[in-house]
Every structure is written in C-alpha cells, then in structure tokens.
Design an enzyme around this catalytic site. Sequence first.
Site, PDB file in Angstrom:
ATOM      1  N   ARG A 181       0.833  -1.216   0.000  1.00  0.00           N
ATOM      2  CA  ARG A 181       0.000   0.000   0.000  1.00  0.00           C
ATOM      3  C   ARG A 181       0.862   1.259   0.000  1.00  0.00           C
ATOM      4  NH1 ARG A 181      -3.179  -3.234   3.963  1.00  0.00           N
ATOM      5  NH2 ARG A 181      -4.758  -4.272   2.707  1.00  0.00           N
TER       6      ARG A 181
ATOM      7  N   PHE B   5     -12.332  -3.693  -6.360  1.00  0.00           N
ATOM      8  CA  PHE B   5     -12.130  -4.746  -5.364  1.00  0.00           C
ATOM      9  C   PHE B   5     -11.535  -4.103  -4.101  1.00  0.00           C
ATOM     10  CE2 PHE B   5     -11.424  -6.205  -9.687  1.00  0.00           C
ATOM     11  CZ  PHE B   5     -12.406  -7.169  -9.830  1.00  0.00           C
TER      12      PHE B   5
ATOM     13  N   ASP C 148     -16.691  -2.067  -4.862  1.00  0.00           N
ATOM     14  CA  ASP C 148     -16.701  -3.452  -4.379  1.00  0.00           C
ATOM     15  C   ASP C 148     -18.107  -3.988  -4.555  1.00  0.00           C
ATOM     16  OD1 ASP C 148     -14.612  -5.187  -2.472  1.00  0.00           O
ATOM     17  OD2 ASP C 148     -16.698  -5.840  -2.358  1.00  0.00           O
TER      18      ASP C 148
ATOM     19  N   ASN D 188     -20.444  -4.333  -9.513  1.00  0.00           N
ATOM     20  CA  ASN D 188     -19.640  -5.411 -10.091  1.00  0.00           C
ATOM     21  C   ASN D 188     -18.579  -4.771 -10.992  1.00  0.00           C
ATOM     22  OD1 ASN D 188     -18.560  -7.428 -11.769  1.00  0.00           O
ATOM     23  ND2 ASN D 188     -20.427  -8.654 -11.565  1.00  0.00           N
ATOM     24  N   ALA D 189     -17.334  -4.911 -10.596  1.00  0.00           N
ATOM     25  CA  ALA D 189     -16.245  -4.212 -11.287  1.00  0.00           C
ATOM     26  C   ALA D 189     -16.156  -4.622 -12.763  1.00  0.00           C
ATOM     27  CB  ALA D 189     -14.922  -4.486 -10.588  1.00  0.00           C
TER      28      ALA D 189
ATOM     29  N   ASP E 287      -7.480  -5.254  -7.228  1.00  0.00           N
ATOM     30  CA  ASP E 287      -7.044  -6.273  -6.259  1.00  0.00           C
ATOM     31  C   ASP E 287      -8.113  -7.366  -6.169  1.00  0.00           C
ATOM     32  OD1 ASP E 287      -5.751  -7.665  -4.299  1.00  0.00           O
ATOM     33  OD2 ASP E 287      -6.160  -6.234  -2.685  1.00  0.00           O
TER      34      ASP E 287
ATOM     35  N   CYS F 167      -3.858 -12.775  -5.859  1.00  0.00           N
ATOM     36  CA  CYS F 167      -3.606 -13.358  -4.540  1.00  0.00           C
ATOM     37  C   CYS F 167      -3.689 -14.873  -4.523  1.00  0.00           C
ATOM     38  CB  CYS F 167      -4.573 -12.765  -3.529  1.00  0.00           C
ATOM     39  SG  CYS F 167      -6.285 -13.108  -3.958  1.00  0.00           S
TER      40      CYS F 167
HETATM   41  N1  SAH Z   1      -7.977  -4.487  -1.754  1.00  0.00           N
HETATM   42  C1  SAH Z   1      -8.517  -5.082  -0.548  1.00  0.00           C
HETATM   43  C2  SAH Z   1      -8.745  -6.558  -0.633  1.00  0.00           C
HETATM   44  C3  SAH Z   1      -9.665  -7.006  -1.751  1.00  0.00           C
HETATM   45  S1  SAH Z   1     -10.309  -8.612  -1.522  1.00  0.00           S
HETATM   46  C4  SAH Z   1      -7.586  -4.782   0.621  1.00  0.00           C
HETATM   47  O1  SAH Z   1      -6.412  -4.467   0.404  1.00  0.00           O
HETATM   48  O2  SAH Z   1      -8.042  -4.858   1.753  1.00  0.00           O
HETATM   49  C5  SAH Z   1     -11.312  -8.782  -2.925  1.00  0.00           C
HETATM   50  C6  SAH Z   1     -12.618  -7.987  -2.879  1.00  0.00           C
HETATM   51  O3  SAH Z   1     -13.210  -8.108  -4.145  1.00  0.00           O
HETATM   52  C7  SAH Z   1     -13.643  -8.460  -1.890  1.00  0.00           C
HETATM   53  O4  SAH Z   1     -13.966  -7.410  -1.017  1.00  0.00           O
HETATM   54  C8  SAH Z   1     -14.884  -8.832  -2.727  1.00  0.00           C
HETATM   55  O5  SAH Z   1     -16.110  -8.424  -2.132  1.00  0.00           O
HETATM   56  C9  SAH Z   1     -14.632  -8.054  -3.992  1.00  0.00           C
HETATM   57  N2  SAH Z   1     -15.226  -8.575  -5.240  1.00  0.00           N
HETATM   58  C10 SAH Z   1     -15.328  -9.855  -5.656  1.00  0.00           C
HETATM   59  N3  SAH Z   1     -15.857  -9.910  -6.896  1.00  0.00           N
HETATM   60  C11 SAH Z   1     -16.119  -8.630  -7.263  1.00  0.00           C
HETATM   61  C12 SAH Z   1     -16.642  -8.013  -8.456  1.00  0.00           C
HETATM   62  N4  SAH Z   1     -17.023  -8.760  -9.490  1.00  0.00           N
HETATM   63  N5  SAH Z   1     -16.717  -6.671  -8.493  1.00  0.00           N
HETATM   64  C13 SAH Z   1     -16.321  -5.910  -7.436  1.00  0.00           C
HETATM   65  N6  SAH Z   1     -15.818  -6.442  -6.303  1.00  0.00           N
HETATM   66  C14 SAH Z   1     -15.702  -7.771  -6.208  1.00  0.00           C
END
Ligand code: SAH
Length: 390
Positions: free
Chosen positions: A207, A223, A245, A273-274, A294, A334
């Site tokens: 970060r 995400f 998210d 939904n990303a 992420d 990850c």
């Molecule tokens: N960047 C964060 C961790 C992300 S974990 C950190 O550093 O703390 C992955 C995340 O992606 C989760 O919160 C999950 O809810 C989200 N996610 C899963 N599929 C998704 C989608 N299609 N669109 C948006 N978010 C999504």
Amino acid sequence: MSLVYLKRKISPRVVNGHPWIFNNEVEKTEGNPAPGAIVEVFTHDKKFVGKGYYNSQSQIQVRLLTRDKRAEINEAWFLARIQECWKYRQQLGYTENCRLVFGEADSLPQLIIDKFNDYFVIQTLALGIDVWKPALVKALETVFSPKGIYERNDVPVRELEGLPQHKGFLSAPFDTKIMINENGFRFHVDIENGQKTGYFLDQQDNRRAIQHIVKGADVLGAFTYTGTFEIHAACYGAKSVLGLDISANAVEQARRNAALNGVQDICHFEAANAFDVLKQWGKEGRLYDVVMLDPPAFTKSRETIQKAITGYKEINLRGIKLIKPGGFLVTSSCTNLVNPDLFLQIIEMAAKDARRKIRQVTFQKQASDHPIIWGMENTEYLKFLIVQVQ
Ligand code: SAH
C-alpha cells in the site's frame, strides 16, 4: 509414540524440506496413532525424517513440525515457536500489526495467527494443529498479554480434515470491531465478520508503494473491500478517488474508514460489479490517472486455473483501457496457482489486447511478515505490480 515409515520411492520434496507427507508416500504406520497425534517419521531404511502431526482422514497424512529428533512437541515447544515468530517480525520492523504465524513458512503447518495490535485472530486449518489451540492461546497470553483472542475457523478447508467450521472467542469476550493503524492511517477492522481474519495484512507494505504515483491523480480502485488502497491514495494526495466493491457491507465499511481518516470528501465508494462497470466506463471513454485492481482468487484448484487466467486477463484489460497515456496500473493477484511469471504474462496479454505499451515500475510480493519458502508453493502467493501505461 507412533512411527510412520515412508516408501522407498518418495518425491525428494520431503527430504528437501517440504513438511507434507501424502497418503501414497507412506509405507507403513506402527502404533495406531489417533487422528491429530504427534508421530515420528522415518525413511524406508529407518533414517529419522522429523516429527509431525498425523491425520488418517486427510490426504496429507503427516505434516512435519520439526526435523529435530530431540524436540518434544509440547506446550513449551509451541511457546518457543511463537516467541521465534514474534522475534522475526520485530526484526523486520513490524510492531503493531502483522501476520505473526504464516503456517508452513513458520514451520507451523496450517496455522495462521494475525496480530492486530493487542488483538489476535487464529485459524487452525488442520486437526493436528487444532488440538494445540489451548497451548497456542497460553503462549499468546504469555508473550503478549492480549486484550482479546478470536478464532476465525469458519473456513471450508477444515472439512477436508473432518473439522467443523466455527468462529468464536478464545479469550474473554471483547468488542470485535477494533481499530488499527497502518502506515500512519487508521482503519476499522471487524474481526468477527470481516473477510478471512478481518483485514488483508499481506498488502500492508504494498500500500505504501502507491505513495508518489497518486499525487494529484484521479484514482479508480476496484475490489476495494474496506477501502485500504483507496484511503492510502487519498491520504497520499490524490485529487479524487473512487473505490468499487461488489459487497455493500464492504463499501459501507470503506466509507467509515474514509471518514475516520478525514478524506470522505475526495474518497468515494460505490457497490458495483467491477467487471460490468469497468466495461461500461471504457465504452463511455472515462479516463483515470491511476487504476488499482485487487481481485479475489477466481479459483481454488489447479483444474480450473483457466478460470483465473481469464478473470485476471479480462479485468486488467478493462482496467488498462481506462488509463490516460502515461498513467499507472496497480494490479494484484492473490492466488499461488498463478505464479509470478504467469501473472506478468497475463498483464502483457491484456496490454497487447488494449493496444497499449507498458513498462514495469515495481513488482513485489506479499509483505515480509509472510515469508516465502522456496519450493513450498503455497507460501508464495501474492503478486503486486505497478506498470506505467503509455
Ligand atoms: N484491496 C482489498 C482486498 C480485496 S479482496 C484490501 O487491500 O483490503 C477482494 C474484494 O473483491 C472483496 O472485497 C470482494 O467483495 C470483492 N469482489 C469480488 N468480486 C467482485 C466483483 N465482481 N466486483 C467488485 N468487487 C468484487
């Protein structure tokens, strides 16, 4: 103590230091060990290999805890291991929050302990380590005098070991909504209901890597979970930040975290939904200086790895299309199933498809409180890449 003899022909993995012994590598077992018991392991010609915990119900029959013949696995042994783990983290400069125990990489297979300042979250993902929970709690109490210890064993993988999913207190009950400091910023962490252990400590060093590229930038983060990267970006001087998210809960918490750091006016979050939103915005011609991705692992097994490749490729393609010439893509993966080389190839393919040139700025792994053991694939899992997009 029961004895386990390995077959003559086993993979060199075990001798080379890998702690897992699979069913089909065991020649015979003497002494009828109970599930979870400590056993001694020998080669077919009776050379000592190590001591570990046994579970006939698991495909991995033994997980080694030590290669030291004189070591006695007892409460004192676990206390000494916890002390060593803490010493290592302190040597690396972690004082408040860290992954105190990273399973196999700390010679404590299937044990995860996250330290959030005075609070600890434990996962015991195999029977043979689960039975030592009281010893682990005692060790934490001795070394840290914690304000609270919580068990996040609501993890499906425990069922492969014949263990139930469960979460709850391992200390006197406490308020599980806590606050942590990271890189000078503050974050709410919900250790009871958050994802995994409540917070992704593995990105804490990464970060900081966005510090300079986000200055004065319009930033899009997808995400976002509880908004950690996005809030860092805002605090590091971004002009505007939008985090996405799919989970409304996560977005709610991200907003609270933005307010906690006083950046709620420049840092906004939306539940979306990303995949859909990035595609749509690409069509509309929206552009950002920095796009941060992420995503989750997309797959849990090697058989469906193509799913992960497709997912990473697609989301990075959509992300790259949203970046102004000269801007930056900050992208992570990850899962250990996608190794670092493959991850870079995927990003290269995405850039090619977007008809954009990229150059690598930085390529990192998980934070160093999650050490990597070469040859133990599951210890090397997080990839964190920044590229400049021409
Ligand atoms: N960047 C964060 C961790 C992300 S974990 C950190 O550093 O703390 C992955 C995340 O992606 C989760 O919160 C999950 O809810 C989200 N996610 C899963 N599929 C998704 C989608 N299609 N669109 C948006 N978010 C999504």
